[in-house]
Design a protein around this motif. Structure first.
Motif, PDB file in Angstrom:
ATOM      1  N   ALA A   1       0.839  -1.195   0.000  1.00 43.45           N
ATOM      2  CA  ALA A   1       0.000   0.000   0.000  1.00 43.45           C
ATOM      3  C   ALA A   1       0.871   1.241   0.000  1.00 43.45           C
ATOM      4  O   ALA A   1       1.989   1.228   0.510  1.00 43.45           O
ATOM      5  N   ALA A   2       0.320   2.324  -0.541  1.00 48.05           N
ATOM      6  CA  ALA A   2       1.076   3.568  -0.629  1.00 48.05           C
ATOM      7  C   ALA A   2       0.159   4.761  -0.400  1.00 48.05           C
ATOM      8  O   ALA A   2      -1.032   4.730  -0.730  1.00 48.05           O
ATOM      9  N   VAL A   3       0.754   5.802   0.156  1.00 45.98           N
ATOM     10  CA  VAL A   3       0.036   7.040   0.421  1.00 45.98           C
ATOM     11  C   VAL A   3       0.413   8.076  -0.616  1.00 45.98           C
ATOM     12  O   VAL A   3       1.589   8.241  -0.948  1.00 45.98           O
ATOM     13  N   LYS A   4      -0.563   8.798  -1.108  1.00 48.70           N
ATOM     14  CA  LYS A   4      -0.310   9.889  -2.049  1.00 48.70           C
ATOM     15  C   LYS A   4       0.146  11.112  -1.268  1.00 48.70           C
ATOM     16  O   LYS A   4      -0.531  11.553  -0.330  1.00 48.70           O
ATOM     17  N   GLY A   5       1.333  11.621  -1.632  1.00 47.98           N
ATOM     18  CA  GLY A   5       1.836  12.798  -0.958  1.00 47.98           C
ATOM     19  C   GLY A   5       2.650  12.444   0.259  1.00 47.98           C
ATOM     20  O   GLY A   5       2.829  11.272   0.626  1.00 47.98           O
ATOM     21  N   SER A   6       3.157  13.465   0.939  1.00 49.64           N
ATOM     22  CA  SER A   6       4.086  13.269   2.044  1.00 49.64           C
ATOM     23  C   SER A   6       3.476  13.655   3.384  1.00 49.64           C
ATOM     24  O   SER A   6       4.193  13.965   4.315  1.00 49.64           O
ATOM     25  N   ARG A   7       2.164  13.589   3.502  1.00 47.89           N
ATOM     26  CA  ARG A   7       1.547  14.006   4.760  1.00 47.89           C
ATOM     27  C   ARG A   7       1.871  13.012   5.869  1.00 47.89           C
ATOM     28  O   ARG A   7       2.033  11.820   5.635  1.00 47.89           O
ATOM     29  N   LEU A   8       1.953  13.547   7.084  1.00 45.30           N
ATOM     30  CA  LEU A   8       2.190  12.711   8.243  1.00 45.30           C
ATOM     31  C   LEU A   8       0.914  11.969   8.608  1.00 45.30           C
ATOM     32  O   LEU A   8      -0.174  12.527   8.527  1.00 45.30           O
ATOM     33  N   LEU A   9       1.046  10.723   8.992  1.00 42.26           N
ATOM     34  CA  LEU A   9      -0.121   9.949   9.352  1.00 42.26           C
ATOM     35  C   LEU A   9       0.296   8.766  10.226  1.00 42.26           C
ATOM     36  O   LEU A   9       1.482   8.488  10.386  1.00 42.26           O
ATOM     37  N   ASP A  10      -0.699   8.099  10.773  1.00 44.22           N
ATOM     38  CA  ASP A  10      -0.463   6.862  11.515  1.00 44.22           C
ATOM     39  C   ASP A  10      -0.363   5.749  10.490  1.00 44.22           C
ATOM     40  O   ASP A  10      -1.365   5.368   9.881  1.00 44.22           O
ATOM     41  N   TRP A  11       0.828   5.223  10.271  1.00 45.57           N
ATOM     42  CA  TRP A  11       1.065   4.271   9.200  1.00 45.57           C
ATOM     43  C   TRP A  11       0.231   2.999   9.345  1.00 45.57           C
ATOM     44  O   TRP A  11       0.039   2.263   8.403  1.00 45.57           O
ATOM     45  N   ARG A  12      -0.286   2.727  10.519  1.00 47.85           N
ATOM     46  CA  ARG A  12      -1.015   1.494  10.767  1.00 47.85           C
ATOM     47  C   ARG A  12      -2.471   1.558  10.305  1.00 47.85           C
ATOM     48  O   ARG A  12      -3.142   0.526  10.270  1.00 47.85           O
ATOM     49  N   VAL A  13      -2.958   2.735   9.984  1.00 49.75           N
ATOM     50  CA  VAL A  13      -4.370   2.901   9.639  1.00 49.75           C
ATOM     51  C   VAL A  13      -4.566   2.703   8.141  1.00 49.75           C
ATOM     52  O   VAL A  13      -4.146   3.532   7.321  1.00 49.75           O
ATOM     53  N   ARG A  14      -5.231   1.615   7.773  1.00 53.44           N
ATOM     54  CA  ARG A  14      -5.314   1.285   6.349  1.00 53.44           C
ATOM     55  C   ARG A  14      -6.123   2.291   5.562  1.00 53.44           C
ATOM     56  O   ARG A  14      -5.904   2.472   4.358  1.00 53.44           O
ATOM     57  N   ASP A  15      -7.072   2.988   6.183  1.00 53.38           N
ATOM     58  CA  ASP A  15      -7.896   3.948   5.455  1.00 53.38           C
ATOM     59  C   ASP A  15      -7.094   5.153   4.988  1.00 53.38           C
ATOM     60  O   ASP A  15      -7.580   5.936   4.163  1.00 53.38           O
ATOM     61  N   LYS A  16      -5.874   5.337   5.497  1.00 53.55           N
ATOM     62  CA  LYS A  16      -5.042   6.463   5.098  1.00 53.55           C
ATOM     63  C   LYS A  16      -4.352   6.226   3.745  1.00 53.55           C
ATOM     64  O   LYS A  16      -3.814   7.156   3.161  1.00 53.55           O
ATOM     65  N   TYR A  17      -4.361   4.986   3.276  1.00 53.01           N
ATOM     66  CA  TYR A  17      -3.624   4.636   2.057  1.00 53.01           C
ATOM     67  C   TYR A  17      -4.477   4.829   0.815  1.00 53.01           C
ATOM     68  O   TYR A  17      -5.659   4.475   0.791  1.00 53.01           O
ATOM     69  N   ASP A  18      -3.852   5.386  -0.215  1.00 48.29           N
ATOM     70  CA  ASP A  18      -4.568   5.705  -1.439  1.00 48.29           C
ATOM     71  C   ASP A  18      -4.448   4.618  -2.503  1.00 48.29           C
ATOM     72  O   ASP A  18      -5.320   4.522  -3.378  1.00 48.29           O
ATOM     73  N   TYR A  19      -3.371   3.866  -2.462  1.00 51.14           N
ATOM     74  CA  TYR A  19      -3.119   2.877  -3.512  1.00 51.14           C
ATOM     75  C   TYR A  19      -2.866   1.514  -2.876  1.00 51.14           C
ATOM     76  O   TYR A  19      -2.163   1.408  -1.862  1.00 51.14           O
ATOM     77  N   TRP A  20      -3.404   0.470  -3.528  1.00 50.78           N
ATOM     78  CA  TRP A  20      -3.254  -0.895  -3.044  1.00 50.78           C
ATOM     79  C   TRP A  20      -2.945  -1.823  -4.208  1.00 50.78           C
ATOM     80  O   TRP A  20      -3.460  -1.629  -5.315  1.00 50.78           O
ATOM     81  N   GLY A  21      -2.135  -2.821  -3.932  1.00 48.64           N
ATOM     82  CA  GLY A  21      -1.937  -3.881  -4.907  1.00 48.64           C
ATOM     83  C   GLY A  21      -3.017  -4.933  -4.774  1.00 48.64           C
ATOM     84  O   GLY A  21      -3.897  -4.839  -3.914  1.00 48.64           O
ATOM     85  N   GLN A  22      -2.921  -5.961  -5.616  1.00 48.23           N
ATOM     86  CA  GLN A  22      -3.941  -7.016  -5.624  1.00 48.23           C
ATOM     87  C   GLN A  22      -3.667  -8.100  -4.591  1.00 48.23           C
ATOM     88  O   GLN A  22      -4.518  -8.936  -4.317  1.00 48.23           O
ATOM     89  N   GLY A  23      -2.469  -8.089  -4.040  1.00 48.62           N
ATOM     90  CA  GLY A  23      -2.119  -9.046  -3.003  1.00 48.62           C
ATOM     91  C   GLY A  23      -1.372 -10.252  -3.525  1.00 48.62           C
ATOM     92  O   GLY A  23      -1.492 -10.633  -4.696  1.00 48.62           O
ATOM     93  N   THR A  24      -0.592 -10.859  -2.636  1.00 52.37           N
ATOM     94  CA  THR A  24       0.093 -12.116  -2.930  1.00 52.37           C
ATOM     95  C   THR A  24      -0.054 -13.015  -1.720  1.00 52.37           C
ATOM     96  O   THR A  24       0.087 -12.555  -0.579  1.00 52.37           O
ATOM     97  N   GLN A  25      -0.357 -14.287  -1.973  1.00 50.00           N
ATOM     98  CA  GLN A  25      -0.673 -15.208  -0.886  1.00 50.00           C
ATOM     99  C   GLN A  25       0.590 -15.811  -0.290  1.00 50.00           C
ATOM    100  O   GLN A  25       1.433 -16.349  -1.016  1.00 50.00           O
ATOM    101  N   GLY A  26       0.680 -15.782   1.022  1.00 47.98           N
ATOM    102  CA  GLY A  26       1.745 -16.480   1.730  1.00 47.98           C
ATOM    103  C   GLY A  26       1.121 -17.528   2.639  1.00 47.98           C
ATOM    104  O   GLY A  26       0.223 -17.214   3.410  1.00 47.98           O
ATOM    105  N   THR A  27       1.577 -18.756   2.522  1.00 48.34           N
ATOM    106  CA  THR A  27       1.025 -19.857   3.302  1.00 48.34           C
ATOM    107  C   THR A  27       2.149 -20.548   4.060  1.00 48.34           C
ATOM    108  O   THR A  27       3.153 -20.939   3.465  1.00 48.34           O
ATOM    109  N   VAL A  28       1.973 -20.686   5.364  1.00 49.13           N
ATOM    110  CA  VAL A  28       2.982 -21.320   6.212  1.00 49.13           C
ATOM    111  C   VAL A  28       2.360 -22.545   6.862  1.00 49.13           C
ATOM    112  O   VAL A  28       1.374 -22.445   7.586  1.00 49.13           O
ATOM    113  N   SER A  29       2.935 -23.699   6.611  1.00 48.80           N
ATOM    114  CA  SER A  29       2.404 -24.943   7.163  1.00 48.80           C
ATOM    115  C   SER A  29       3.254 -25.389   8.358  1.00 48.80           C
ATOM    116  O   SER A  29       4.456 -25.137   8.420  1.00 48.80           O
TER     117      SER A  29
END
Length: 125
Positions: free
Chosen positions: A96-124
């Motif tokens: 995920a990425a944020v547009k611009g350089s504004r300060l924010l709480d990096w843990r809050v997903r709603d602050k992110y403007d761009y997202w990838g489609q994801g990649t699956q990681g499986t640990v057995s």
């Protein structure tokens, strides 16, 4: 606009390692904070690690000492090296990425403007 494409997921046994990559394209010069999130089945998407202002790299407590986030600014890549993996790490991993350089709480997903489609990681176990 910025496009993010993750890769590097797969299946490993507990104790193994995976290295995730996120390729950014488009107006990458407009991007500030970047981070990795993950979402396990039936759970909310949560922050794993980030690259924030001044190049600081905060981590979720659950992965400290085992995961390492890094950023290649020249080639527009974000990486997540995951070592000593546990079965609880099984999840879809998102860049995920944020547009611009504004300060924010990096843990809050709603602050992110761009997202990838994801990649699956499986640990057995």
């Amino acid at each position: 606009q910025v496009q993010l494409v993750e890769s590097g997921g797969g299946s490993v046994q507990a104790g193994g390692s995976l290295r995730l990559s996120c390729a950014a394209s488009g107006l990458t010069s407009s991007v500030g904070t970047m981070a990795w999130f993950r979402q396990a089945p039936g759970k909310e998407r949560g922050a794993v690690a980030g690259v924030v202002e001044a190049g600081l790299t905060p981590y979720d407590d659950s992965v400290k000492g085992r995961f390492t986030i890094s950023k290649d600014n020249a080639n527009n890549f974000l990486y997540l090296q995951m070592n000593s993996l546990k079965p609880g790490a099984t999840a879809m991993y998102y860049c995920a990425a944020v547009k611009g350089s504004r300060l924010l709480d990096w843990r809050v997903r709603d602050k992110y403007d761009y997202w990838g489609q994801g990649t699956q990681g499986t640990v057995s176990s």
